[in-house]
Design a protein around this motif. Structure first.
Motif, mmCIF file in Angstrom:
data_model
loop_
_atom_site.group_PDB
_atom_site.id
_atom_site.type_symbol
_atom_site.label_atom_id
_atom_site.label_comp_id
_atom_site.label_asym_id
_atom_site.label_seq_id
_atom_site.Cartn_x
_atom_site.Cartn_y
_atom_site.Cartn_z
ATOM 1 N N PHE A 49 0.848 -1.204 0.000
ATOM 2 C CA PHE A 49 0.000 0.000 0.000
ATOM 3 C C PHE A 49 0.878 1.247 0.000
ATOM 4 O O PHE A 49 0.612 2.208 -0.718
ATOM 5 N N CYS A 50 1.919 1.215 0.823
ATOM 6 C CA CYS A 50 2.815 2.365 0.959
ATOM 7 C C CYS A 50 3.489 2.678 -0.386
ATOM 8 O O CYS A 50 3.717 3.846 -0.721
ATOM 9 N N ALA A 51 3.789 1.634 -1.148
ATOM 10 C CA ALA A 51 4.439 1.830 -2.453
ATOM 11 C C ALA A 51 3.431 2.209 -3.534
ATOM 12 O O ALA A 51 3.809 2.409 -4.687
ATOM 13 N N VAL A 75 -1.031 -1.300 -4.904
ATOM 14 C CA VAL A 75 -2.241 -2.131 -4.790
ATOM 15 C C VAL A 75 -3.375 -1.516 -5.613
ATOM 16 O O VAL A 75 -3.614 -0.312 -5.560
ATOM 17 N N ASP A 76 -4.064 -2.362 -6.366
ATOM 18 C CA ASP A 76 -5.207 -1.905 -7.155
ATOM 19 C C ASP A 76 -6.542 -2.241 -6.491
ATOM 20 O O ASP A 76 -7.475 -1.465 -6.567
ATOM 21 N N GLY A 130 0.372 -2.062 -13.577
ATOM 22 C CA GLY A 130 0.037 -3.476 -13.355
ATOM 23 C C GLY A 130 -1.008 -3.634 -12.286
ATOM 24 O O GLY A 130 -1.421 -2.670 -11.649
ATOM 25 N N ALA A 131 -1.472 -4.853 -12.097
ATOM 26 C CA ALA A 131 -2.552 -5.092 -11.144
ATOM 27 C C ALA A 131 -2.059 -5.949 -9.989
ATOM 28 O O ALA A 131 -1.547 -7.030 -10.180
ATOM 29 N N ILE A 132 -2.184 -5.424 -8.773
ATOM 30 C CA ILE A 132 -1.912 -6.234 -7.586
ATOM 31 C C ILE A 132 -3.176 -6.274 -6.778
ATOM 32 O O ILE A 132 -3.839 -5.262 -6.570
ATOM 33 N N ILE A 133 -3.511 -7.436 -6.325
ATOM 34 C CA ILE A 133 -4.680 -7.584 -5.491
ATOM 35 C C ILE A 133 -4.178 -8.080 -4.164
ATOM 36 O O ILE A 133 -3.303 -8.925 -4.120
#
Ligand SMILES: NC(=O)c1ccc[n+]([C@@H]2O[C@H](COP(=O)([O-])OP(=O)(O)OC[C@H]3O[C@@H](n4cnc5c(N)ncnc54)[C@H](OP(=O)(O)O)[C@@H]3O)[C@@H](O)[C@H]2O)c1
Length: 239
Positions: free
Chosen positions: A157-159, A162-163, A222-225
């Protein structure tokens, strides 16, 4: 997580408390991603496999044109991952360890003996834009599911990486100052610095709530979940 935001009890003995429906939801999510990731703390605390689950989910992956088994990724700043963890005995898909320059040569060598690839990506903490870019380029990961724990979730989250957040709220209160929560890390001091989310959907099943949030303006590509092979013994350095 529990109603009070915990993902395990403070003694870490209880970390799995979702219903069968919640487990099915987890496998459904895994069937949509190229890779599933967790932190060293999660590997060291118990038995996790990060695999696609029963055959019907693997069939679903194949039907979608995806590899039958998702890639598995472990994040560890010091490289101190328990190498006798059972995840390393299941060789159905590559295991990648992302670490930093804090990992000693000995730790890197131990990990290289059990993982398919160990990559150094960052000095003190993992450089997520670089790590995710590398995962995309080297392993063709376009959609990554992070399953915690709280330290890893917080760092993503800090970076701004997150999507979406898929959150199952389970009908328990654990309490405990030291119990891990959905995001730990250092946290913020001002509301203005909070990650802001938009509630996309919410569904009740028995006493659990299944929520999906979208992160407003994620910063990286990109997508991070996040939710609560052939072997390559190479160790690369992207730092
Ligand atoms: N209920 C659930 O759904 C659920 C899901 C997952 C986990 N859990 C529980 O949560 C607990 C573990 O959570 P946790 O927060 O202690 O551990 P964690 O997030 O799994 O792992 C933390 C470790 O990951 C590495 N790490 C994370 N972000 C990093 C970064 N940006 N750079 C470098 N390294 C980074 C560090 O490894 P190094 O120490 O090597 O530097 C850090 O100590 C366990 O009890 C587990 O069972 C529950």
């Amino acid at each position: 997580m529990t109603v009070d935001g915990k993902i395990a009890t403070s003694n870490r003995a209880v970390d799995s408390f979702g219903s069968k429906r919640d487990l099915a939801h987890l496998y459904e999510l895994r069937a949509t991603v190229d890779a599933v990731m967790c932190g060293a703390g999660t590997i060291n605390a118990g038995e996790v496999h990060l695999d696609p689950g029963p055959e019907r989910y693997r069939r679903l992956r194949k039907k979608r044109g995806m590899a039958e088994y998702n890639l598995r990724v472990i994040a560890s700043g010091r490289g101190l991952v328990r190498t006798n963890a059972s995840i390393f005995n299941e060789r159905h898909s590559p295991i990648i360890v992302i670490t930093t320059a804090r990992a000693s040569r000995r730790a890197l060598a131990r990990l290289a003996a059990v993982a398919n690839e160990v990559v150094v990506c960052g000095t003190d903490s993992i450089d997520w834009p670089a790590a995710l870019g590398w995962l995309r380029k080297r392993w063709n990961v376009t959609r990554l599911l992070c399953e915690g724990g709280g330290e890893l979730n917080a760092s993503l989250f800090c970076a701004g990486a997150v999507d979406e957040l898929h959150l199952t709220i389970c009908p328990y209160v654990f309490g405990g100052r030291g119990a891990p929560t959905i995001t730990d890390g250092v946290g913020i001091d001002r509301l203005a610095d909070a990650v802001q989310l938009e509630l996309v959907s919410m569904r009740r099943s028995a006493e659990e709530l299944f929520c999906v949030f979208r992160v407003l303006s994620p910063k990286s590509e990109g997508a991070i979940i996040t939710t609560n092979s052939p072997r390559h013994r190479a160790s690369r350095n992207l730092a």
